[in-house]
Every structure is written in C-alpha cells, then in structure tokens.
Design an enzyme around this catalytic site. Sequence first.
Site, short mmCIF file in Angstrom:
data_model
loop_
_atom_site.label_atom_id
_atom_site.label_comp_id
_atom_site.label_asym_id
_atom_site.label_seq_id
_atom_site.Cartn_x
_atom_site.Cartn_y
_atom_site.Cartn_z
CG ASN A 63 -30.44 32.59 33.99
OD1 ASN A 63 -30.46 33.28 33.90
ND2 ASN A 63 -28.77 32.25 34.23
CG ASN A 70 -33.12 27.67 37.39
OD1 ASN A 70 -32.92 26.68 37.14
ND2 ASN A 70 -32.08 28.20 37.44
CG HIS A 115 -25.78 34.36 39.44
ND1 HIS A 115 -27.06 35.22 37.70
CD2 HIS A 115 -25.83 32.70 38.43
CE1 HIS A 115 -27.25 33.93 37.49
NE2 HIS A 115 -26.28 33.15 37.71
CB THR A 120 -22.84 25.75 36.26
OG1 THR A 120 -23.11 26.78 36.84
CG2 THR A 120 -23.21 24.20 37.13
CE1 TYR A 174 -30.34 28.68 40.20
CE2 TYR A 174 -28.53 30.79 38.42
CZ TYR A 174 -29.29 28.99 38.79
OH TYR A 174 -28.88 28.24 38.14
#
Length: 364
Positions: A177, A234, A174, A25, A179
């Site tokens: 992590n 996260n 994805h 990112t 999300y």
Amino acid sequence: MTSLFDPMTLGDMRLSNRVVMAPLTRNRAAPGQVPSALAVQYYAQRASAGLIVTEATQVSPQGQGYLDTPGLHNAEQVQGWRRVTDAVHERGGKIIVQLWHVGRISHVSLQPGGVAPVSSTARVARGKTFTAAGFEDCSVPRALDIGEIPGIVASYGHAARLALQAGFDGVEVHGANGYLIDQFLRDSINDRQDAYGGPIENRVRFLREVMQAVCAEIGGARTGLRLSPVTPVNDAGQDSDAQALFEHAVDQLAPLKLAFLHLIEGQTGGPRDVAPFDYAALRQRFGGAWMVNNGYSRDMALAAVATGAADLVAFGKLFISNPDLVRRLRDDLPLASLNPKTLYGGGAAGYTDYPALSADCSLV
C-alpha cells in the site's frame, strides 16, 4: 474439498477456520499510541475469526503517519497490547500484530520534533494523511541516508520481539500500500542511486533485511508478509516490471520459510483488475500459506479455498460491522452495513457497538 471453515495449521499456529480479519486502521489509540480499553473489547468481539491481524502498528515514533494509531516500541504499549491479546485468547482466538513504518505517507505534525518524514526518496506523495486538523496533504519527505537504514531495520526486529512479550501469536510485516517497504520496492517511487536503489535486487534489499531481522527474533513460522503488487494507493505508481520485482522478492525470502503471504489483489479497496498481474505464478514460488484479500464475497471466498486458489481469505470492512462474521458467512446470514462516518477516530460508536446475531438471528 477443503472448506473456508475448516481448521488449519499456519506456521506455529492452529487456526479454527480460514476466515481472517484483515488489518484495519481505526485511529482510536489512547495517548502514547497505546491500545485503549475499547480496543480490547473491539478485538475480543471478533475473536471467532480464524486469525485476527491487528490494525497497522508503528515500529517507532518515526513510523507514524496517521493520528492515534498504536505503536509497539515501548513498555506501555506492550502492556496495552497484552490486554488485547489476553482478551482474544480467552475467547479462543488467534491474533498477530501488523508492523509498519509509513515512510513518506506522514505529516510533520506527527513526526517527533516536527521534522520531515523519511522515505526512499525526497519526492512528496500526492496523497492525504489524517492529523489533528483532519485530512491533510502529506509532507515533503527526506530521503534516508544509507547509514540510517540499519536502524530502521533493527526497529522492526525490536517490535517483533516486543510482540511476543505482548502475547501475540506472531507478526505480519506491512510491505504493501505504498508505505515505506513499498517505497523501496517500486521504481516508480525509489529513485536512489545506492545499494538500495536501481536494479530489482537492490530495491528488494530493504524488504529482505527487514524480514531477516523479524525472523531472527521470532522465527519464520510466526511471521507473515503483506504485499500489494499493483495497488496505486498512496501515490504508489506501477513498477516498470511488477511481476519480475515481486517474484524476485519472494525468491529472496524463501530461506526464511515464512508462515504466509498476504496478497492484496488489484487496487486496495477498489477494482481487482486495476493492472495485470499473475498471482498464481507468484504463489507457485512460495512454500507457505497463501492469504488473499480485496473485495471477496462469501461465494468468492468459498470457491477460492475449495479450489485451492487460496488457503485463507481476509475480510476487512465486513469485519467492522459484523463482529460475528464467521458465523454469518458459515450460515449465509444477512450482513450488516458499516457507517463510513465512524471509520476513523471517535469512540465506541461505529467501533464496538455493532451487534452480533443471537441464536435466533435477532440482533444482540
């Protein structure tokens, strides 16, 4: 022995080597979440990678969680990405797009209409996201109604279809992590009492449906998945039985014949031994290529491929400051350091201005 620099077939793709540029990112998308002209140059500079996995790209406006990240859900974004893929292909590279929905790792200022982000839960993530005001606390999410989930699943399939229109060689979903997909997988986050919560088979349902939707559009041979079984980033607390969870997930995905699994070993960008996990046992259950990631040095990467512990090795930050990383690894040349102040947002500085080495190893 197989070398890190040997070519290989990955699903429907023929790769020139096994060095992968990991998704990174960089927060430099143009207005409308369209890849910029700088992004075309940035990815083209790194086309010597056997495979480029793009920065995470939202499948819908709701999926955005950070300022100026690109999307892949409308025609303008397709056109922007087409310029990127054409540039990479002109240099002989292969490139796939990483598709994401951030779920609760977002802020109301980034959500359409300023509404709450969505997740498997209504509990807020103790973490930060990047907004126009800088790094801010994540906003309190809203737990998805079960009737909304098919629409989100469909958005992944739609983005995968657009990926081929944009010239990508495939996609990586994805699922890592902390999300949205990870928010459904882990019982440390998912507190639902419906068909998408509770026992492992229910928590894996969302992932399975997403992967089925993507493969229905582009086929398993063009599709990969990123997982991070034990990373705590996260505010992703450890699952009560991560080994059983991810083994069940891999078993459920077997009929799709995915091209690869991309495993983050340990804590993303941190210790590799943050929590116990048997990655080798997980690999034995998967029939496709095995991509590893997280803090790999040259020696570690060479050994992983030579011993068969991995088929490909993904490098993240090293690819930021070393656009010619494949050559530097192959010839054991010095590696340039990155400037952490230019990682997120901005322009060319710290993005497209890292020099490659010339034939005589001077900077060009």
